[in-house]
Design a protein around this motif. Structure first.
Motif: not given
Length: 137
Positions: A46-47, A81-82, A49-56, A90-91
């Motif tokens: 949900e959050m 599926c993600v 750690r890598n701040l460069n990833i804007r659209d997880s 979630q699984i």
């Protein structure tokens, strides 16, 4: 004897530097033997750690699609599926929503070597309504 297995769910953790494909390989073999569809899933945090990833979700969708493209089995119906959230929940939720007949997953948690099953696998085995095939990593 009729085939009772129509959908096999195989969650993969793409975050590990060394991705063990044992469960994925087993899920592919099982899907081929049972003439079933394979649903390969990953759970994005949900959050990030890598701040460069804007659209997880977009980021992990690309990673998952690349993984499946690299190891795509011939003649097998494969879907990806993600999801986002707590991996273990979630699984179970995805398996129930999609009506999975079996979940094939890894048991190892690389940070916790002393457990019989990893915490995610343990939760899934306990809470899933379908069969769970656990592959030791």
């Amino acid at each position: 004897m009729p085939n009772d297995t129509e959908l096999i769910l195989c969650p993969v953790n793409l975050r590990h530097a060394k991705l063990d494909r044992s469960a994925y390989n087993e899920a592919v073999s099982m899907a081929k033997r049972r003439d079933a569809k394979l649903l390969v899933a990953t759970v994005a945090p949900e959050m990030e750690r890598n701040l460069n990833i804007r659209d997880s979700v977009g980021y992990w969708t690309q990673k998952l699609d690349a993984f499946v493209a690299t190891y795509r089995p011939d003649g097998l119906d494969v879907e990806t599926c993600v999801r986002t959230g707590a991996v273990h929940r979630q699984i179970v939720k995805l398996a129930e929503e999609r009506g999975a007949d079996v979940i094939v997953m890894e048991s190892a948690n690389p940070r916790i070597q002393d457990y019989l099953l990893g915490t995610t696998a343990s939760h899934v085995v306990t809470h899933a309504k379908c069969s769970v095939f656990v592959v030791r990593g």
